[in-house]
Design an enzyme around this catalytic site. Sequence first.
Site, PDB file in Angstrom:
ATOM      1  CG  HIS A   1      42.551  36.074  45.495  1.00  0.00           C
ATOM      2  ND1 HIS A   1      41.859  36.090  46.689  1.00  0.00           N
ATOM      3  CD2 HIS A   1      41.718  36.636  44.590  1.00  0.00           C
ATOM      4  CE1 HIS A   1      40.663  36.637  46.508  1.00  0.00           C
ATOM      5  NE2 HIS A   1      40.555  36.981  45.230  1.00  0.00           N
TER       6      HIS A   1
ATOM      7  CG  HIS B   1      38.601  36.623  40.689  1.00  0.00           C
ATOM      8  ND1 HIS B   1      37.671  35.794  41.270  1.00  0.00           N
ATOM      9  CD2 HIS B   1      39.073  37.418  41.684  1.00  0.00           C
ATOM     10  CE1 HIS B   1      37.559  36.089  42.562  1.00  0.00           C
ATOM     11  NE2 HIS B   1      38.402  37.071  42.845  1.00  0.00           N
TER      12      HIS B   1
ATOM     13  CG  ASN C   1      36.306  35.922  32.528  1.00  0.00           C
ATOM     14  OD1 ASN C   1      36.645  35.988  31.352  1.00  0.00           O
ATOM     15  ND2 ASN C   1      35.661  34.867  33.031  1.00  0.00           N
TER      16      ASN C   1
ATOM     17  CG  HIS D   1      31.666  38.119  32.797  1.00  0.00           C
ATOM     18  ND1 HIS D   1      31.054  38.198  34.022  1.00  0.00           N
ATOM     19  CD2 HIS D   1      32.787  37.392  33.002  1.00  0.00           C
ATOM     20  CE1 HIS D   1      31.780  37.550  34.919  1.00  0.00           C
ATOM     21  NE2 HIS D   1      32.835  37.056  34.326  1.00  0.00           N
TER      22      HIS D   1
ATOM     23  CB  SER E   1      37.130  30.918  36.126  1.00  0.00           C
ATOM     24  OG  SER E   1      36.392  31.755  35.254  1.00  0.00           O
TER      25      SER E   1
ATOM     26  N   PRO F   1      31.878  29.228  36.419  1.00  0.00           N
ATOM     27  CG  PRO F   1      31.665  26.937  36.788  1.00  0.00           C
ATOM     28  CD  PRO F   1      31.976  28.217  37.484  1.00  0.00           C
TER      29      PRO F   1
ATOM     30  N   GLY G   1      32.216  37.055  44.289  1.00  0.00           N
ATOM     31  CA  GLY G   1      31.050  37.819  43.842  1.00  0.00           C
ATOM     32  C   GLY G   1      30.808  39.001  44.757  1.00  0.00           C
TER      33      GLY G   1
ATOM     34  CD  GLU H   1      36.044  41.982  47.994  1.00  0.00           C
ATOM     35  OE1 GLU H   1      35.251  41.033  47.870  1.00  0.00           O
ATOM     36  OE2 GLU H   1      36.617  42.517  47.023  1.00  0.00           O
TER      37      GLU H   1
ATOM     38  CG  ASP I   1      41.006  40.411  43.697  1.00  0.00           C
ATOM     39  OD1 ASP I   1      40.509  39.279  43.583  1.00  0.00           O
ATOM     40  OD2 ASP I   1      40.394  41.375  44.220  1.00  0.00           O
TER      41      ASP I   1
HETATM   42  C1  LIG Z   1      37.400  43.093  43.300  1.00  0.00           C
HETATM   43  N1  LIG Z   1      36.980  42.167  44.288  1.00  0.00           N
HETATM   44  C2  LIG Z   1      36.232  41.033  44.047  1.00  0.00           C
HETATM   45  N2  LIG Z   1      35.406  40.610  45.043  1.00  0.00           N
HETATM   46  C3  LIG Z   1      34.607  39.546  44.876  1.00  0.00           C
HETATM   47  N3  LIG Z   1      34.541  38.842  43.738  1.00  0.00           N
HETATM   48  C4  LIG Z   1      35.341  39.210  42.729  1.00  0.00           C
HETATM   49  C5  LIG Z   1      36.221  40.312  42.838  1.00  0.00           C
HETATM   50  N4  LIG Z   1      36.897  40.413  41.678  1.00  0.00           N
HETATM   51  C6  LIG Z   1      36.434  39.426  40.866  1.00  0.00           C
HETATM   52  N5  LIG Z   1      35.482  38.704  41.490  1.00  0.00           N
HETATM   53  C7  LIG Z   1      34.684  37.569  40.974  1.00  0.00           C
HETATM   54  O1  LIG Z   1      35.294  37.071  39.798  1.00  0.00           O
HETATM   55  C8  LIG Z   1      34.433  37.166  38.676  1.00  0.00           C
HETATM   56  C9  LIG Z   1      35.211  37.450  37.422  1.00  0.00           C
HETATM   57  O2  LIG Z   1      36.017  36.344  37.089  1.00  0.00           O
HETATM   58  P1  LIG Z   1      35.442  34.959  36.527  1.00  0.00           P
HETATM   59  O3  LIG Z   1      34.358  35.269  35.540  1.00  0.00           O
HETATM   60  O4  LIG Z   1      34.955  34.169  37.692  1.00  0.00           O
HETATM   61  O5  LIG Z   1      36.645  34.323  35.870  1.00  0.00           O
HETATM   62  C10 LIG Z   1      33.457  38.284  39.074  1.00  0.00           C
HETATM   63  O6  LIG Z   1      32.263  38.210  38.345  1.00  0.00           O
HETATM   64  C11 LIG Z   1      33.283  38.049  40.566  1.00  0.00           C
HETATM   65  O7  LIG Z   1      32.348  37.004  40.803  1.00  0.00           O
HETATM   66 ZN   LIG Z   2      38.903  38.110  44.635  1.00  0.00          ZN
END
Ligand SMILES: CNc1ncnc2c1ncn2[C@@H]1O[C@H](COP(=O)(O)O)[C@@H](O)[C@H]1O
Ligand SMILES: [Zn+2]
Length: 347
Positions: free
Chosen positions: A17, A19, A21, A67, A99, A101, A174, A204, A286
């Site tokens: 898990h 993300h 960015n 971003h 990620s 798009p 998100g 969450e 995360d």
């Molecule tokens: C902290 N808890 C969280 N809960 C929900 N969504 C999260 C998150 N942390 C990150 N993101 C999701 O990941 C995106 C950023 O990475 P990417 O641009 O996709 O690589 C955020 O804009 C959100 O949509």
């Molecule tokens: Zn997450």
Amino acid sequence: MEEADLFYRQLPKVELHAHLNGSVSFSTIEKLVARKPHLNIEHGMTAIRSGQRRTLDECFQVLKVIHQLVDTEEDILMVAKDVIREFAADGVKYLELRSTPRKEKTTGMTKRRYVETVIEAIRQCKNEGVDIEVRFLVAVDRRNGAEVAMETVKLAEDFMLSTGGLVVGLDLSGDPTVGHGRDLLPALQKAKNCGLKLSLHLSEVPSQADESELLLNIPPDRIGHGTFLHPEVGGSQSLVDKVRKHNTPLELCLTSNVKGQTVSSYSQHHFLYWYQMGHPSVICTDDKGVFCTDLSQEYQLAASTFNLSQEDMWTLSQKAIDCTFAPDLQQQLHQKWLELRPTLFQL
Ligand SMILES: CNc1ncnc2c1ncn2[C@@H]1O[C@H](COP(=O)(O)O)[C@@H](O)[C@H]1O
Ligand SMILES: [Zn+2]
């Protein structure tokens, strides 16, 4: 380095898990800031340091700042390669990156090109001999609604078929306070039917029991967070039963939940509830950049908070292999764990 630090760094790990960015490190942020001095972004705006807390909403503001910094093809390629190398340096042997798009007008590239760029980063790291297997989940941002979700599913399906198995699934993430999963159900169902694995952020925040009930019926292949699923925190036994019935693994991110204030302290984290039940629970980061952590630190925190031995943590990391969306790699990963074990327990 202390012996315990060394153990958790050397422990082979699986990250499920992350993300993209949210995982950008301090040193990569510095390179991005140097590319875009006109944005006047300082590091305090892109990360939440030790001891600091933010509301979840503020965490999303931080992600928005990142971003702004990561908005060209070159940035995305660099960020993805740096993130992959950093996970590898932290002892992660298998990584599932996810990620979203973004809209073409915010990045100057199509969503297709966005995904291609991340795939290119994965391929380049592989060719450079970075010791890590990487797979990709295309993310649906729930804030963008049903139509975009459906487009993203189609994109993910195309890439699943054209990348020789590098794209393995779909993530739903998100801001959980925006929109309702009900509207996204057709897209998620379609993803499932075409063979994409599903990892959904569920419960969450509190008061999402109805949505979780609905989404658990799909059912997903893994759950992100699941913080408020169990009855003690306002969830319900019926939600827990659904998760148990399908043996759906949970991706648990301790520091993220504590810094984002959905969990009041490490010792209150729902890791304990699920772990004690023997339910598949995978420790993850995360957003390692935003929350200033890494996977070894998260393993170490879980061990110290819940009084778990190095042997327990070994087993936890080994069991995570069976929760990946790459069944073709599982045997090879188990083999790797067995080969690495003697060096770890000689420390
Ligand atoms: C902290 N808890 C969280 N809960 C929900 N969504 C999260 C998150 N942390 C990150 N993101 C999701 O990941 C995106 C950023 O990475 P990417 O641009 O996709 O690589 C955020 O804009 C959100 O949509
Ligand atoms: Zn997450």
